[in-house]
Design an enzyme around this catalytic site. Sequence first.
Site, mmCIF file in Angstrom:
data_model
loop_
_atom_site.group_PDB
_atom_site.id
_atom_site.type_symbol
_atom_site.label_atom_id
_atom_site.label_comp_id
_atom_site.label_asym_id
_atom_site.label_seq_id
_atom_site.Cartn_x
_atom_site.Cartn_y
_atom_site.Cartn_z
ATOM 1 C CE LYS A 77 -3.911 -1.902 2.621
ATOM 2 N NZ LYS A 77 -4.954 -1.733 1.588
ATOM 3 N NE ARG A 102 -10.888 -9.913 -1.775
ATOM 4 C CZ ARG A 102 -11.298 -9.006 -2.639
ATOM 5 N NH1 ARG A 102 -11.515 -9.370 -3.910
ATOM 6 N NH2 ARG A 102 -11.491 -7.758 -2.291
HETATM 7 N N1 BES Z 1 -8.061 -3.884 4.441
HETATM 8 C C1 BES Z 1 -8.266 -3.476 3.105
HETATM 9 C C2 BES Z 1 -9.583 -2.725 2.891
HETATM 10 C C3 BES Z 1 -9.713 -1.411 3.627
HETATM 11 C C4 BES Z 1 -9.422 -0.217 3.003
HETATM 12 C C5 BES Z 1 -10.192 -1.375 4.924
HETATM 13 C C6 BES Z 1 -9.580 0.982 3.671
HETATM 14 C C7 BES Z 1 -10.348 -0.178 5.593
HETATM 15 C C8 BES Z 1 -10.049 1.010 4.950
HETATM 16 C C9 BES Z 1 -8.274 -4.685 2.192
HETATM 17 O O1 BES Z 1 -7.450 -5.737 2.598
HETATM 18 C C10 BES Z 1 -7.754 -4.231 0.862
HETATM 19 O O2 BES Z 1 -6.624 -3.848 0.794
HETATM 20 N N2 BES Z 1 -8.608 -4.294 -0.150
HETATM 21 C C11 BES Z 1 -8.243 -3.879 -1.457
HETATM 22 C C12 BES Z 1 -8.845 -4.859 -2.416
HETATM 23 C C13 BES Z 1 -8.339 -4.706 -3.833
HETATM 24 C C14 BES Z 1 -6.883 -5.073 -3.910
HETATM 25 C C15 BES Z 1 -9.174 -5.592 -4.715
HETATM 26 C C16 BES Z 1 -8.777 -2.464 -1.669
HETATM 27 O O3 BES Z 1 -9.849 -2.136 -1.154
HETATM 28 O O4 BES Z 1 -8.116 -1.691 -2.346
HETATM 29 MN MN MN Z 2 -5.472 -5.502 1.952
#
Ligand code: BES
Ligand code: MN
Length: 509
Positions: free
Chosen positions: A282, A356
């Site tokens: 990230k 997931r």
């Molecule tokens: N933990 C994150 C989602 C999240 C984002 C929670 C902001 C709380 C605040 C999750 O693991 C994630 O990174 N999801 C990705 C999915 C994508 C790679 C398909 C996302 O939301 O960008």
């Molecule tokens: Mn994630």
Amino acid sequence: MLIAFAEPNLPSGGTLIVTVGQDRTLGPAALEIDRITGGMVGRAIAASSRFIGKKEELLEILAPAGLTATRLLVVGQGKPDSLTETHFEGLGGAIVAFLNKAGETEAYLHLDLPAGPAPSLSPSQAAAAVGVGAQLRSYRFDRYRTTEKPEQKPSLTRLTIQLSDFAAGASLFAQSEPMLAGVRLARDLISEPANQLTPVTFAEHCTALTTLGLDVTVLDQARMAELGMGALLGVAQGSAQPPRLVTLSWQGDPNPPADRDSRPIVLVGKGVTFDSGGISIKPAGGMEEMKWDMAGAAVVAGVMRTLAGRKARVNVVGVLGLVENMPSGTAQRPGDVVVSASGKTIEVINTDAEGRLVLADALWYAQETFKPRLLIDLATLTGAVIIALGHEYAGLFATDDGLADQLEAAGQKVGEAVWRLPMGDRYDKELNSDIADVKNVGAGRAGGSILGAQFLKRFVGEMPWAHLDIAGVAWAKKDTATVPKGGTGFGVRLLDRFLADTAESQSSS
Ligand code: BES
Ligand code: MN
Ligand code: ZN
């Protein structure tokens, strides 16, 4: 802070609080104080150009004449038709927030319930709700503050709610104490930084709940490997922190009536104690927020604590998938294929879609071990749900309309709203992989939360299932009436109410 209930009485010190209805209507208690103070309440309201008695509006009168109280606080009640439990919780929250800033230590509230056409709440119900809201707003995560000036600390030590039927108010409020403790537990866990709360220490917090009568088991990495949990372990393998899978079981209804399905309801929580994204790392800005990527698991723990605390007559199991998602030389790579415990193979296109993967194995374990009659998972699964719904609603996905309606209704009652989003085969198709049974993300960003839900559905069998994407509601950036900024515990009250309304045996007494 202590909540007390007592007969109406003039206090010898502290703050006396009276309420005023919309359009400056005074009830009996406010009129009485107005009389004792030689008309101060009415004059103060008239002198204020703004105060009209709107919901949670406040008017402060210092050193009121004719009273030994040091302060008189006039609180707006709003319109009579809006007087729900949530309304009185907001009132309690607004009052304690104000008095904590003002430096007050003691306060006494005398509620005037407006005589609406059909008052939906009794005075004792309203009083108990004020107490609940006051406690929810008083929450504070301060264990890592070592130097704080007295004026920065909350000052209020006791709020006494005055009503003639104070015993009924006190007993109703007492019934909410286990829920308040459950919310506090969830908020504490969510707020802990990831160096303090690892999968191992999270599991230890759960084990401590055995004193309440919960059965807690903890699976370690070796046991999960034996069970073939390649999806969960693939996420964990980049981290120095070993993963855990925790189950918390509450068997409060050992002999359910013959007409009731005796299989348990199972709640599954995503517990990523830190989500760096892994190799699909990230951006730095805001990454600290990913300490609360375990909110789903924390909320499930909070619900289990609530059920045990109030000895709920229901059989519920919580399953928590606890891992840390880190990049390292041992981390999984984009393109890796993992074998989940269900036997389904998963192509990991993006290591940041890790929740997931954790849930795939946790959901399998939940179904395989407990044969649930109902399966509900909670997860901070997608950033996309924040784009869709903001911070007001959690995303709800369900395979069963009745279950969806019940969750929606429970959320409405407790002020934790959920909004249902669609699912369907056309979405599902986007998860087909060229080399494995499924891939963990779709081709683009469109419908991100739905694709997350569709992925989970591939690991869910026949029973009714619901998925709550709580990424937008698990953490508050600013204070609201009953939720101070920080971890919200969103979902504890919703699920507690859902279980109470739909699944609990009536007590035989
Ligand atoms: N933990 C994150 C989602 C999240 C984002 C929670 C902001 C709380 C605040 C999750 O693991 C994630 O990174 N999801 C990705 C999915 C994508 C790679 C398909 C996302 O939301 O960008
Ligand atoms: Mn994630
Ligand atoms: Zn995540």
